[in-house]
Design an enzyme around this catalytic site. Structure first.
Site, short mmCIF file in Angstrom:
data_model
loop_
_atom_site.label_atom_id
_atom_site.label_comp_id
_atom_site.label_asym_id
_atom_site.label_seq_id
_atom_site.Cartn_x
_atom_site.Cartn_y
_atom_site.Cartn_z
N ARG A 94 -8.53 -0.43 3.93
CA ARG A 94 -7.77 0.50 3.37
C ARG A 94 -6.30 -0.12 3.11
NH1 ARG A 94 -6.28 4.79 7.40
NH2 ARG A 94 -5.07 4.94 5.36
N LYS A 131 0.80 -1.07 -0.04
CA LYS A 131 -0.19 0.00 0.00
C LYS A 131 0.81 1.37 -0.04
CE LYS A 131 -1.44 1.64 3.97
NZ LYS A 131 -1.37 3.15 4.24
N ASN A 132 1.96 1.20 0.81
CA ASN A 132 2.86 2.43 0.99
C ASN A 132 3.67 2.70 -0.07
OD1 ASN A 132 1.01 2.95 3.26
ND2 ASN A 132 2.85 2.34 4.73
N ARG A 161 -1.84 14.94 11.92
CA ARG A 161 -0.87 14.51 10.86
C ARG A 161 -0.41 15.64 10.03
NH1 ARG A 161 -1.51 9.16 9.51
NH2 ARG A 161 0.18 9.07 8.18
N PRO A 162 0.48 16.67 10.75
CA PRO A 162 0.94 17.88 10.24
C PRO A 162 1.59 17.52 9.03
CG PRO A 162 2.39 16.86 12.04
CD PRO A 162 0.99 16.09 12.05
N ASP A 222 4.26 0.70 11.92
CA ASP A 222 2.92 -0.06 11.46
C ASP A 222 3.01 -1.47 11.99
OD1 ASP A 222 2.99 1.76 8.09
OD2 ASP A 222 2.74 2.32 10.20
N CYS A 232 -5.95 12.20 11.58
CA CYS A 232 -6.67 11.00 11.36
C CYS A 232 -6.51 10.05 12.78
CB CYS A 232 -5.55 10.10 10.34
SG CYS A 232 -4.13 9.63 11.26
C1 EPZ Z 1 4.03 7.12 6.10
O1 EPZ Z 1 3.06 7.81 6.72
C2 EPZ Z 1 2.76 5.81 6.01
N1 EPZ Z 1 1.99 6.00 5.14
C3 EPZ Z 1 2.52 5.43 7.31
O2 EPZ Z 1 1.71 4.16 7.24
C4 EPZ Z 1 3.57 5.02 8.15
O3 EPZ Z 1 3.30 4.68 9.52
C5 EPZ Z 1 4.59 6.20 8.14
O4 EPZ Z 1 5.05 6.62 7.09
C6 EPZ Z 1 5.84 6.09 9.16
O5 EPZ Z 1 6.58 5.20 8.74
C7 EPZ Z 1 2.12 6.19 3.80
O6 EPZ Z 1 3.31 5.75 3.26
C8 EPZ Z 1 0.80 6.18 2.71
P1 EPZ Z 1 5.73 10.34 8.28
P2 EPZ Z 1 3.60 9.61 6.73
O7 EPZ Z 1 5.40 11.77 7.68
O8 EPZ Z 1 4.28 9.65 5.32
C9 EPZ Z 1 5.62 13.76 11.62
C10 EPZ Z 1 -0.06 2.47 7.37
O9 EPZ Z 1 -0.70 2.22 8.47
N2 EPZ Z 1 5.33 14.76 10.48
O10 EPZ Z 1 6.86 9.67 8.14
O11 EPZ Z 1 2.24 10.37 6.91
C11 EPZ Z 1 4.31 12.86 11.65
O12 EPZ Z 1 3.19 13.36 12.38
C12 EPZ Z 1 0.43 4.16 7.65
O13 EPZ Z 1 0.23 2.03 6.66
C13 EPZ Z 1 5.44 16.16 10.86
O14 EPZ Z 1 5.46 16.52 11.99
O15 EPZ Z 1 4.44 9.59 7.98
C14 EPZ Z 1 4.62 11.60 12.11
O16 EPZ Z 1 4.76 11.96 13.69
C15 EPZ Z 1 0.12 4.76 8.96
N3 EPZ Z 1 5.28 17.07 9.76
C16 EPZ Z 1 6.26 11.52 11.87
O17 EPZ Z 1 6.54 12.89 11.25
C17 EPZ Z 1 5.15 16.49 8.45
O18 EPZ Z 1 5.15 17.53 7.80
C18 EPZ Z 1 6.39 10.72 10.71
O19 EPZ Z 1 5.27 10.70 9.84
C19 EPZ Z 1 5.15 15.22 8.06
C20 EPZ Z 1 5.35 14.44 9.23
#
Ligand code: EPZ
Length: 417
Positions: A397, A22-23, A121-122, A305, A116
């Site tokens: 999803r 998915k990711n 989710r900033p 995850d 979410c």
């Molecule tokens: C991706 O989400 C994955 N989703 C998530 O999988 C996964 O848990 C996550 O990466 C971490 O590995 C997809 O790829 C579609 P991040 P993403 O940006 O990109 C903070 C699942 O279950 N952050 O690496 O949203 C954020 O709040 C899903 O398959 C900021 O602060 O994750 C989090 O605490 C859930 N500002 C941390 O960074 C930003 O601009 C990591 O988020 C972006 C992120």
């Protein structure tokens, strides 16, 4: 209202072919916008998040349809740059379309992706990255209005290795003049898969999988065929299920390198785990034993995850296991549901301590989020009696057909609509 019904307590045995990731498919679908032509995706999983991405592509004027098991996308007729609120709300990770739309058309409009189930989710890192490349982004009325007709390659240093921000940076940089260097990039395997697709259509991207990714923008692109990598979290789900219920499973279509922190934890818990070329086997004979502290971290650390999945496997282990969730602020929402089954879990902020109990009891549960819902299936398989899991749209999803896959292992599980 559909529910998944599990009669737990059965030993599991069999083979499962793991779905596409998915990711990986979600950023690749956004990346198809960079090439005004055709992309054929193989190994693409049938997920509601994929359907949501297809709806976004079609809204933008692209075509996307299944032809047998191949998803054929053609973006040559793309004529819009806005993603309406109702499509943004379907899938929070739709923000990944922003960089690609800007790279293709120089304009983009979308509403702020809602929060979410995992907490806020900033997208501050996404926006800072695009502004660094020269995009002008106005945040007004819960929406984003972006202009970027002259993006120029720059060095971008991410304050944290955000997966989505890394992907948005790579996609936007493909439309920027000159070279972009992304420092402190996320190293997840799905970003390597995105790079493989981008190279296949003619983009110049290198370094994905490491902390420094380089992009040479504005390359000629051409049609391509790409096979989506295996889903390492779906693989972890089935390994956790067999570890919890006892039995033996062979997984096909896996890359064991991407599973090493998960298989190491399950081995420490007492499972026998072997990996081969594209395959992984797990055997679980006795009651699991508690393991050392599980700290989630960016790849190659233990995947956030898989936190709920491993927790579900440890609910009946001998002893206590501590989890520290370092990535998301609110990723223990599955705990209250698991407690309804007799689980002994204490939570304080980012720390959860699971103390194994001799038995779990089937209960009425409601999915709280995608991986929390999958954890409920894992727990139900190792519980006595019947577990009914509702709100399974969360599971759809990210999992193509968990009932099919777990039934292939001999589980007494069915979908009741
Ligand atoms: C991706 O989400 C994955 N989703 C998530 O999988 C996964 O848990 C996550 O990466 C971490 O590995 C997809 O790829 C579609 P991040 P993403 O940006 O990109 C903070 C699942 O279950 N952050 O690496 O949203 C954020 O709040 C899903 O398959 C900021 O602060 O994750 C989090 O605490 C859930 N500002 C941390 O960074 C930003 O601009 C990591 O988020 C972006 C992120």
């Amino acid at each position: 209202m559909s529910e998944i019904i599990i009669q737990g307590g059965r030993r599991l045995e069999g083979t499962v072919r793991v779905q596409g990731a998915k990711n990986s498919v979600l950023p690749v679908l956004a990346a198809t916008i960079l090439h005004p032509g055709q992309t054929v995706l193989r190994g693409c999983p049938h997920l509601s998040d994929v359907e949501a991405s297809i709806r976004i592509l079609r809204h933008l004027g692209c075509s996307a349809q299944w032809e047998g098991e191949e998803l054929v996308v053609d973006t040559s007729s793309m004529d819009r740059w806005d993603v309406p609120d109702h499509l943004m709300r379907e899938m929070r990770s739709s923000v990944i379309f922003l960089g690609a739309i800007l790279a293709r058309l120089g304009w983009a409009e979308m509403s702020y992706p809602g929060g979410c189930e995992l907490g806020p989710r900033p997208i501050d890192l996404h926006l800072a990255t695009l502004r660094r490349l020269g995009a002008v982004i106005r945040e007004e009325g819960g929406g984003l209005r972006c202009e970027a007709h002259h993006m120029a390659g720059r060095e971008i240093a991410l304050s944290l290795p955000s997966v989505g921000a890394t992907e948005n940076a790579i996609l936007a940089a493909c439309g920027a003049e000159g070279e972009t260097v992304i420092v402190n990039a996320a190293r997840e395997p799905e970003i390597e898969d995105l790079q493989t697709y981008l190279r296949a259509i003619g983009c110049a991207v290198r370094g994905a999988g490491s902390s420094t990714v380089c992009v040479e923008g504005r390359r000629e692109t051409h049609d391509a065929v790409h096979t989506i990598m295996p889903d390492r979290i779906a693989a972890a789900t089935y390994l956790a299920a067999v570890a919890a219920a006892g039995g033996e499973v062979e997984l096909e279509n896996v890359d064991c390198r991407h599973l090493s922190t998960v298989t190491a934890a399950l081995h420490e818990a007492g499972c026998q785990v072997e990996g081969g070329e594209g395959r992984a086997c797990l055997r679980s004979r006795e009651r699991l034993r508690a393991i050392g502290t599980v700290r989630t971290a960016a790849y190659p650390g233990f995947p956030t995850d898989a936190q709920a999945l491993l927790m579900a496997a440890m609910l009946r282990a001998r002893g206590s296991t501590m989890f520290v969730e370092n990535i998301f602020a609110n990723r223990y929402r599955h705990v209250d549901e698991l407690r309804r089954m007799g689980a002994d879990i204490s939570v304080a902020g980012r720390v959860a301590v699971v103390t194994g109990v001799p038995r779990l009891y089937g209960a009425e549960l409601r999915c709280t989020d995608l991986r929390g819902g999958a954890a409920m299936l894992v727990a139900g398989l190792s519980a006595e009696g019947v577990t009914r899991v509702g709100d399974i749209h969360h599971i759809r999803r990210g999992y193509e057909d968990p009932v099919r896959d777990l039934r292939a292992l001999g589980a007494d599980i069915r979908l009741e609509t």
